[in-house]
Scaffold this active site. Structure first.
Site, PDB file in Angstrom:
ATOM      1  N   LEU A 147      15.989  30.208  15.666  1.00 17.93           N
ATOM      2  CA  LEU A 147      15.202  30.884  14.636  1.00 17.93           C
ATOM      3  C   LEU A 147      13.777  31.117  15.104  1.00 17.93           C
ATOM      4  O   LEU A 147      13.148  32.112  14.767  1.00 17.93           O
ATOM      5  CB  LEU A 147      15.188  30.048  13.348  1.00 17.93           C
ATOM      6  CG  LEU A 147      16.504  29.900  12.586  1.00 17.93           C
ATOM      7  CD1 LEU A 147      16.342  28.897  11.457  1.00 17.93           C
ATOM      8  CD2 LEU A 147      16.935  31.254  12.040  1.00 17.93           C
ATOM      9  N   ALA A 204       8.986  22.772  20.956  1.00 24.38           N
ATOM     10  CA  ALA A 204      10.369  22.730  20.464  1.00 24.38           C
ATOM     11  C   ALA A 204      10.818  24.113  20.029  1.00 24.38           C
ATOM     12  O   ALA A 204      10.019  25.049  19.945  1.00 24.38           O
ATOM     13  CB  ALA A 204      10.479  21.755  19.291  1.00 24.38           C
ATOM     14  N   ASP A 219      -1.850  21.933   8.442  1.00 20.00           N
ATOM     15  CA  ASP A 219      -1.775  23.317   8.914  1.00 20.00           C
ATOM     16  C   ASP A 219      -1.015  24.183   7.911  1.00 20.00           C
ATOM     17  O   ASP A 219       0.068  24.704   8.213  1.00 20.00           O
ATOM     18  CB  ASP A 219      -1.082  23.345  10.278  1.00 20.00           C
ATOM     19  CG  ASP A 219      -1.271  24.672  11.003  1.00 20.00           C
ATOM     20  OD1 ASP A 219      -2.209  25.411  10.650  1.00 20.00           O
ATOM     21  OD2 ASP A 219      -0.485  24.975  11.921  1.00 20.00           O
TER      22      ASP A 219
END
Length: 557
Positions: free
Chosen positions: A131, A137, A286
């Site tokens: 995705l 990662a 964030d």
């Protein structure tokens, strides 16, 4: 390059090729003069360093070229507005953490290695196409054995070893900077690298990120406006994190389409952020649109808890005072709190700092009527502190960053959004949270809170002061100087003064308490007037008159 030169004696030989590459990129981007000052000219590949002057844009380009560790380091530096110039911060905030995905076969191998079983046994389905992919990662969609939709975050192969090696090189370069470049010492390069090393090691531990998400979910368990995906612990490890997949959509310039819904979301997101910081002491670090989705039922869904902030009780108290000082437009209170929050150099001109801070505060309030940005005033405050060489804690700077992101997102939803008005709406709940629902308050109440808070802090410090005084007496170090001739009447004077002080504090407490009752309209009423507040004013008035009469009769007004 078979052995280390004296300049690189404290760096493992295996890291020298990477060091040479880093220095080459720095020189190519115009920072060659610093390489020479670090006495690393011999490590440069292909000849001497260039003397071209570097700038903020080239600094960002160098970080991007050097890869994930340096991009992350630049992003960590982007919150240090107390250290770096505005143009440097602006460039660092543009650093993009986007890299090509790694092969799905490697992702499957890591999942199987970490979880100890074939992917086909762990999941009913595992999407080969990621995705999203980032430097640390990438994320794959999957379906659990019971049919639940999930996302699987898989750590990039070899990233931990790469980051560990790069951090060692950064530490080495930071020590050289501090030793050979005097103008760099004010930034404390070794300290910045140590802070980054701690943060990146936490970000590499996906179990910790899972625990962050779990705590966030628990903090908002009774909040109907928030949803946090569930962590599937049996399918998670240090390098793999499996969470529930939400069906939300990210906030954007055109979504949601309804203007009223956009205004509601802006207000809700602001309230939730204030709750995280001032009530939970644990906040998402964030909250950009990619990490906050809107679910079909209107709830806000938070993602990606790799960067979070944790505030101690003292931090929360200082931020509460800072918040209320801005609402009250009290420059002295703001300055006292600001100085208490950071590392203050010896000999700071407090009066000048208060004056400059007051001028900045006045300019903001004048500009706020014209739609000025609250993020801009935060940047002004931080830059002003930097001018006085005040260094703030990372968590404080992270809070400032969160407020700037929040305002940007809120104004995307509602161009008329006013941050200071949102703060004023939240102030009463901050003062008397959970005591009186639906309250309203203003500047006077914030100042009353300041007075009560100061009294509470003084009362808390009194036992320690008395204890220290007794220790000084027992050591024979106590000294008492008296310049009062009629010593036989000293005790009487002290008793009278303490009684008057106690009496005045009682009157002040009655007045403040009555004002709070009148402001919030609590308790029984008579023709719209709170009876408890009215009775309190009457009592305070009677006590005040009695006190004035006693003073006048004494002849010592």
């Amino acid at each position: 390059m078979n052995e280390a030169t004296p300049a690189t004696a404290h760096l493992p030989v295996r890291e020298l090729p990477r060091l040479a590459h880093i220095l080459g990129v720095a020189a190519a981007q115009g920072f060659g003069r610093y390489v020479e000052r670090l006495r690393l000219k011999a490590q440069l590949p292909g000849g001497p360093a260039t003397q071209a002057a570097g700038d903020a844009r080239r600094f960002r380009a160098a970080l991007e070229e050097l890869g994930p560790t340096f991009i992350k380091f630049g992003q960590a530096l982007s919150v240090r507005q107390d250290l770096f110039a505005e143009e440097v911060i602006a460039e660092l905030q543009q650093l993009q953490d986007r890299v090509p995905p790694f092969p799905a076969a490697q992702a499957r191998a890591i999942v199987e290695e970490e979880l100890g079983a074939p992917v086909s046994e762990l999941f009913a389905a595992f999407d080969e196409t990621p995705l999203a992919a980032a430097s640390i990662a990438q994320v794959h969609h999957a379906r659990l054995r019971d049919g639940t939709a999930a996302i699987v975050k898989v750590q990039r192969p070899g990233i931990e070893e790469l980051i560990r090696a790069d951090v060692e090189i950064l530490r080495f370069l930071a020590r050289l900077l501090a030793r050979h470049v005097p103008e760099a010492r004010r930034y404390d390069p070794p300290g910045l690298v140590d802070e980054f090393a701690e943060r990146i090691s936490l970000e590499l531990d996906f179990l910790r990120e899972g625990h962050n998400a779990q705590r966030f979910r628990a903090d908002f368990r009774d909040e109907p406006a928030v949803y946090v995906p569930q962590v599937f612990w049996e399918l998670s490890s240090r390098r793999v994190l499996t969470m529930e997949h939400s069906t939300g959509q990210r906030i954007g310039p055109e979504y949601p389409a309804d203007a009223a819904e956009r205004r509601r979301l802006a207000q809700t997101l602001t309230r939730l952020t204030l709750v995280q910081i001032y009530e939970h002491g644990f906040f998402h670090g964030d909250p950009h649109p990619g990490n906050v989705f809107i679910l079909p039922d209107g709830r806000l869904c938070f993602h990606d808890f790799g960067i979070v902030g944790r505030l101690s009780r003292r931090d929360q108290e200082n931020l509460r005072h800072l918040f209320l000082a801005v609402v009250a437009r009290d420059a002295e209170w703001l300055a006292d709190t600001y100085l208490d929050m950071g590392g203050v150099p010896a000999g700071i001109d407090r009066a000048a700092f208060v004056r400059d801070l007051g001028e900045s505060l006045d300019r903001y309030y004048e500009a706020s009527a014209r739609g000025a940005s609250f993020g801009e005033v935060l940047q002004q405050f931080i830059r002003l502190g930097s001018r006085y060489e005040i260094r703030l804690l990372r968590e404080t700077l992270l809070v400032a960053k969160v407020f700037m992101i929040l305002e940007s997102v809120a104004r995307t939803l509602d161009p008329q959004f006013d941050m200071i008005a949102a703060f004023e709406r939240y102030a009463p709940g901050l003062l008397l949270r959970g005591l009186v629902p639906g309250i309203e308050a203003g500047r006077d109440l914030a100042r009353a809170y300041r007075a009560l808070s100061a009294l509470r802090r003084a009362a808390g410090e009194l036992p320690a002061a008395l204890s220290e005084g007794l220790r000084a007496v027992s050591r024979g170090e106590a000294r008492l100087r008296l310049q009062h001739d009629p010593l036989d009447s000293l005790e009487r004077h002290i008793d009278r003064a303490s009684n008057r002080l106690s009496f005045s504090l009682i009157i002040a407490a009655v007045v403040v308490g009555s004002s709070l009752v009148m402001a919030f309209h609590t308790g029984p009423h008579y023709e719209g007037i709170p009876l408890l507040g009215l009775i309190g004013y009457v009592i305070a008035a009677l006590l005040g008159v009695a006190w004035a009469v006693a003073i006048l009769r004494s002849g010592k007004f």
